[in-house]
Design an enzyme around this catalytic site. Sequence first.
Site, short mmCIF file in Angstrom:
data_model
loop_
_atom_site.label_atom_id
_atom_site.label_comp_id
_atom_site.label_asym_id
_atom_site.label_seq_id
_atom_site.Cartn_x
_atom_site.Cartn_y
_atom_site.Cartn_z
CB SER A 31 -0.35 -6.80 1.65
OG SER A 31 -1.45 -7.42 2.20
CG HIS A 84 -8.26 -7.60 4.81
ND1 HIS A 84 -7.27 -7.32 5.73
CD2 HIS A 84 -7.74 -7.30 3.60
CE1 HIS A 84 -6.21 -6.87 5.10
NE2 HIS A 84 -6.46 -6.84 3.80
CE1 TYR A 86 -8.08 -11.84 5.71
CE2 TYR A 86 -8.42 -10.86 3.55
CZ TYR A 86 -7.62 -11.09 4.64
OH TYR A 86 -6.36 -10.57 4.67
CD GLU A 87 -8.55 -8.80 9.42
OE1 GLU A 87 -8.15 -8.74 10.59
OE2 GLU A 87 -8.38 -7.88 8.60
CB ALA A 114 -0.97 -6.79 -2.42
CB SER A 213 -8.35 -4.76 0.63
OG SER A 213 -7.45 -4.33 -0.37
CG ASN A 236 -0.53 -12.94 -7.18
OD1 ASN A 236 -0.60 -12.11 -6.27
ND2 ASN A 236 -1.60 -13.54 -7.65
CG HIS A 249 0.12 -13.16 3.59
ND1 HIS A 249 -0.65 -12.14 3.04
CD2 HIS A 249 0.56 -12.71 4.79
CE1 HIS A 249 -0.66 -11.12 3.89
NE2 HIS A 249 0.06 -11.44 4.95
N1 HPA Z 1 -6.13 -12.64 -5.62
C1 HPA Z 1 -6.75 -11.97 -4.63
N2 HPA Z 1 -6.14 -11.13 -3.82
C2 HPA Z 1 -4.83 -10.94 -3.99
C3 HPA Z 1 -4.10 -11.62 -4.99
C4 HPA Z 1 -4.80 -12.51 -5.83
O1 HPA Z 1 -4.24 -13.15 -6.73
N3 HPA Z 1 -2.80 -11.21 -4.88
C5 HPA Z 1 -2.77 -10.31 -3.85
N4 HPA Z 1 -3.97 -10.15 -3.31
#
Ligand code: HPA
Length: 276
Positions: A31, A84, A86-87, A114, A213, A236, A249
């Site tokens: 990402s 992914h 989840y897709e 990410a 991922s 984050n 996202h």
């Molecule tokens: N949790 C899961 N996947 C993520 C996060 C998260 O806080 N940030 C970016 N991908």
Amino acid sequence: MPALRHHLTLTTNFLAKHTKLRPKVALILGSGLGALAGALTDAVDLAYRDLPSFPVTTVQGHRGRVIVGRLRGAPVVAFDGRMHLYEGLPMWQVAYPVYVAQRMGASVLIVTNAAGALVESLRAGDVMLIRDHLNLTGDSPLRGENDPEVGERFPDMRDAYDKRLLAIAQEVARERGFPVAVGVYAAVLGPSYETGAEAKMLRILGADAVGMSTVPEVIAARHAGIRVAGISVIANAANPEVDGAPTTHESVQATVNAASDRVRSLVEGLVERATT
Ligand code: HPA
């Protein structure tokens, strides 16, 4: 004949018609990190949807292209946009680019992603080198029939993240003058972000960062005998009780984008030093 082998033949025969390069290194761009693909020279750029048997990503911010070219002179294949779990795809399809890379001759995989921080020492914008992972998806790309031409039934996962590649990445960061953390990445199914209780649980389990991922591709790479370097960009705090603002996202992509110069330095350094 195992199904995987059949698909790989279709995909790689098609790729071979478009490029004569034999990549030594494969890159999977997570990402917000797709810009790295633009650094490749002499590049052939093909859409996943045009490649026979190649699964297609549906996630916004993941472009879905394979680029074969040179980075710092070394032949590489970059997968800009990942699939992914989840897709809704089976996990072997999520990991499919790794098997394509193996067939093309790659012996090193650099995966980027990410992730959300689970420890206070990691802040949004930080870069973390992955030293190990927790597979909490409950699934494996190796579930189902094994193809012994690709790898063994029960691959070893000790040192899944290559120590030499990790040391190279640390050296590159030191030389370029930016900090990098080293930690454990936990993979969950997603696509919802964590609750506070889940973030605490993951931390107790020993994870430093969490994402949706990377682990499928790393398991497949070890199965395929490919050495791995993993790079997470902290987007984050995963614990909603730590981070006041909700995780979106868009905010994840913006934060990761801001770290892309550092990720690019690490990737270039790894490509240069891992192939010489
Ligand atoms: N949790 C899961 N996947 C993520 C996060 C998260 O806080 N940030 C970016 N991908």
